[in-house]
Design a protein around this motif. Sequence first.
Motif, mmCIF file in Angstrom:
data_model
loop_
_atom_site.group_PDB
_atom_site.id
_atom_site.type_symbol
_atom_site.label_atom_id
_atom_site.label_comp_id
_atom_site.label_asym_id
_atom_site.label_seq_id
_atom_site.Cartn_x
_atom_site.Cartn_y
_atom_site.Cartn_z
ATOM 1 N N LEU A 259 26.127 33.044 41.218
ATOM 2 C CA LEU A 259 27.038 33.170 40.078
ATOM 3 C C LEU A 259 28.339 32.417 40.296
ATOM 4 C CD1 LEU A 259 26.613 36.960 39.201
ATOM 5 C CD2 LEU A 259 25.788 34.990 37.895
ATOM 6 N N ALA A 260 28.632 32.062 41.553
ATOM 7 C CA ALA A 260 29.930 31.476 41.872
ATOM 8 C C ALA A 260 30.202 30.191 41.114
ATOM 9 C CB ALA A 260 30.030 31.236 43.378
ATOM 10 N N GLU A 261 29.167 29.415 40.819
ATOM 11 C CA GLU A 261 29.388 28.125 40.159
ATOM 12 C C GLU A 261 29.370 28.224 38.637
ATOM 13 O OE1 GLU A 261 25.434 25.680 40.346
ATOM 14 O OE2 GLU A 261 25.576 26.875 42.187
ATOM 15 N N PHE A 262 29.260 29.420 38.117
ATOM 16 C CA PHE A 262 29.245 29.599 36.666
ATOM 17 C C PHE A 262 30.440 30.443 36.244
ATOM 18 C CE2 PHE A 262 24.888 28.797 37.870
ATOM 19 C CZ PHE A 262 24.451 27.907 36.893
ATOM 20 N N ALA A 263 30.953 30.137 35.040
ATOM 21 C CA ALA A 263 32.023 30.964 34.499
ATOM 22 C C ALA A 263 31.475 32.375 34.272
ATOM 23 C CB ALA A 263 32.522 30.374 33.182
ATOM 24 N N GLN A 264 32.378 33.331 34.216
ATOM 25 C CA GLN A 264 31.949 34.713 34.089
ATOM 26 C C GLN A 264 31.070 34.887 32.853
ATOM 27 O OE1 GLN A 264 35.109 37.527 34.278
ATOM 28 N NE2 GLN A 264 33.762 39.304 34.300
ATOM 29 N N LEU A 265 29.889 35.454 33.083
ATOM 30 C CA LEU A 265 28.943 35.651 31.990
ATOM 31 C C LEU A 265 29.101 37.047 31.409
ATOM 32 C CD1 LEU A 265 25.629 34.231 33.515
ATOM 33 C CD2 LEU A 265 27.301 33.042 32.112
ATOM 34 N N PRO A 266 28.845 37.203 30.115
ATOM 35 C CA PRO A 266 28.779 38.557 29.576
ATOM 36 C C PRO A 266 27.708 39.355 30.337
ATOM 37 C CG PRO A 266 28.784 36.937 27.806
ATOM 38 C CD PRO A 266 28.622 36.177 29.088
ATOM 39 N N PRO A 267 27.958 40.624 30.633
ATOM 40 C CA PRO A 267 26.999 41.405 31.418
ATOM 41 C C PRO A 267 25.585 41.375 30.855
ATOM 42 C CG PRO A 267 29.041 42.625 31.141
ATOM 43 C CD PRO A 267 29.166 41.404 30.294
ATOM 44 N N GLN A 268 25.474 41.493 29.535
ATOM 45 C CA GLN A 268 24.133 41.522 28.955
ATOM 46 C C GLN A 268 23.421 40.182 29.115
ATOM 47 O OE1 GLN A 268 26.998 42.063 27.449
ATOM 48 N NE2 GLN A 268 27.106 41.157 25.384
ATOM 49 N N ASP A 269 24.160 39.064 29.128
ATOM 50 C CA ASP A 269 23.532 37.752 29.324
ATOM 51 C C ASP A 269 23.029 37.603 30.762
ATOM 52 O OD1 ASP A 269 24.258 37.318 26.741
ATOM 53 O OD2 ASP A 269 25.587 35.620 27.135
ATOM 54 N N LEU A 270 23.809 38.121 31.713
ATOM 55 C CA LEU A 270 23.379 38.058 33.106
ATOM 56 C C LEU A 270 22.085 38.855 33.300
ATOM 57 C CD1 LEU A 270 23.660 37.442 36.100
ATOM 58 C CD2 LEU A 270 25.277 39.362 36.276
ATOM 59 N N VAL A 271 22.029 40.059 32.765
ATOM 60 C CA VAL A 271 20.835 40.889 32.940
ATOM 61 C C VAL A 271 19.644 40.272 32.214
ATOM 62 C CG1 VAL A 271 19.846 43.177 32.562
ATOM 63 C CG2 VAL A 271 22.226 42.960 33.287
ATOM 64 N N ALA A 272 19.874 39.701 31.042
ATOM 65 C CA ALA A 272 18.777 39.038 30.321
ATOM 66 C C ALA A 272 18.243 37.862 31.125
ATOM 67 C CB ALA A 272 19.266 38.558 28.951
ATOM 68 N N THR A 273 19.131 37.118 31.771
ATOM 69 C CA THR A 273 18.715 35.964 32.565
ATOM 70 C C THR A 273 17.903 36.387 33.778
ATOM 71 O OG1 THR A 273 20.708 34.768 31.844
ATOM 72 C CG2 THR A 273 19.556 33.915 33.782
ATOM 73 N N LEU A 274 18.345 37.435 34.450
ATOM 74 C CA LEU A 274 17.616 37.913 35.625
ATOM 75 C C LEU A 274 16.258 38.505 35.238
ATOM 76 C CD1 LEU A 274 20.595 39.553 37.540
ATOM 77 C CD2 LEU A 274 19.509 37.350 38.021
ATOM 78 N N THR A 275 16.195 39.125 34.076
ATOM 79 C CA THR A 275 14.919 39.659 33.594
ATOM 80 C C THR A 275 13.951 38.514 33.315
ATOM 81 O OG1 THR A 275 16.113 41.541 32.630
ATOM 82 C CG2 THR A 275 13.858 41.172 31.870
ATOM 83 N N ARG A 276 14.472 37.459 32.696
ATOM 84 C CA ARG A 276 13.630 36.273 32.453
ATOM 85 C C ARG A 276 13.204 35.639 33.771
ATOM 86 N NH1 ARG A 276 10.558 34.424 28.389
ATOM 87 N NH2 ARG A 276 12.236 34.876 26.896
ATOM 88 N N LEU A 277 14.067 35.638 34.777
ATOM 89 C CA LEU A 277 13.719 35.074 36.083
ATOM 90 C C LEU A 277 12.503 35.787 36.664
ATOM 91 C CD1 LEU A 277 14.475 33.260 38.581
ATOM 92 C CD2 LEU A 277 15.779 35.232 39.410
#
Length: 402
Positions: A259-277
């Motif tokens: 996450l360090a190289e990305f601007a702060q993501l909305p919490p729900q976007d982060l969880v959606a991304t990890l779920t897709r991963l």
Amino acid sequence: MRVIGLMSGTSCDAVDAAACDLVQGPADGALHLIPLGMVSEPYPEPLRAELAEALPPARTTLADVCRLDTRIGQAFGRIAVRADRELCCGRAELVASHGQTVYHWAAGGQVHGTLQLGEPAWIAEATGRTVVSGFRPRDVAAGGQGAPLVGLVDLMLLRGRPGVPAALNIGGIANVTVVPRRADPVAFDTGPGNALIDAAVRELSAGRLAYDEDGALAAAGRVHEGLLRRMLEEPYYRLPAPRTTGRELFHEGYLRSHLAEFAQLPPQDLVATLTRLTARTVADALRPLGATEVFASGGGVRNPVLTAMLRAELAGTPLRTTDELGLPAAAKEAYAFAVLGYLTLHGLPGNAPGCTGAVGPRVLGSITPGRRPLRLPGPPPVAPRSLAVRADGADVRTCASP
């Protein structure tokens, strides 16, 4: 034989106890499993916190390991007593305990050692029953990955089905077993199941939440394609099978570093991304193997957003649950270790060398006697090659004391 299987996975949140009757078929060589039900209990909060603080990459002490080994063993013993009383009418003959994996020493594509805590003497003392435990180390000593050990049970369960059936378990780490039509079976850990999703939810909620209940956060978010591409660059996904991983790799620090190289993501976007991963890496692992149907189990199947993403990624390959095979998805792993314990007590191998990479079949685990003198049964005339789940046993859950 009436057996209780005990399991706590890489999510490190609870202990499951599944009870069953196991009967060797005299004619067909099948092992018949009659499910008797499951009970589950979360770890006491102080123990769960102590365990979380000791897991990699955290530093710990031998004193911490000793305390955890004892307290986890006591927790396993308590739920085994409950399972015997509520599911077995006090007539369990064997307890098979996976224990709690706290470290899996993998480096350079090879597993050098593995450590499960939950001293079996506490289980034997609490229940009075013989206990089989420590399943993984023997496979590792024989050159195997020590995981996923349920591969043999998956093979027994899926053998004979048409096409190329696959079993998928989504715990903290996701693993698959695939039974090709004209090739040797294969089993391996695909990567994170719930591990990174849970890590993000814990961090975002300052520890108030342990997981994304019903996929609510993921459902409210949008996948960040840049972060997803970055995380898919993980070299682990390109290692050949058999391969295994754990929270030694996929932990909170791993997530923060990406996450360090990305601007702060909305919490729900982060969880959606990890779920897709998780969905993407599972599907990417299954696609080259030509799976024609997938039977899923584990805590991940309770997340409707994850299962919907997985169906989309599988692009038409049917995704079912092991309930359709007679084993409840939440209890499948505990039932699998009940089967492995039965095999050990009868002097039969419990690993599938083609799946773990071991040099040959091995009898797994160690035996801790209960209160009665230990008398090992002789091996059956024919080692069972298939597992037949039957629902014709009496429902003994009514035997619980008021």
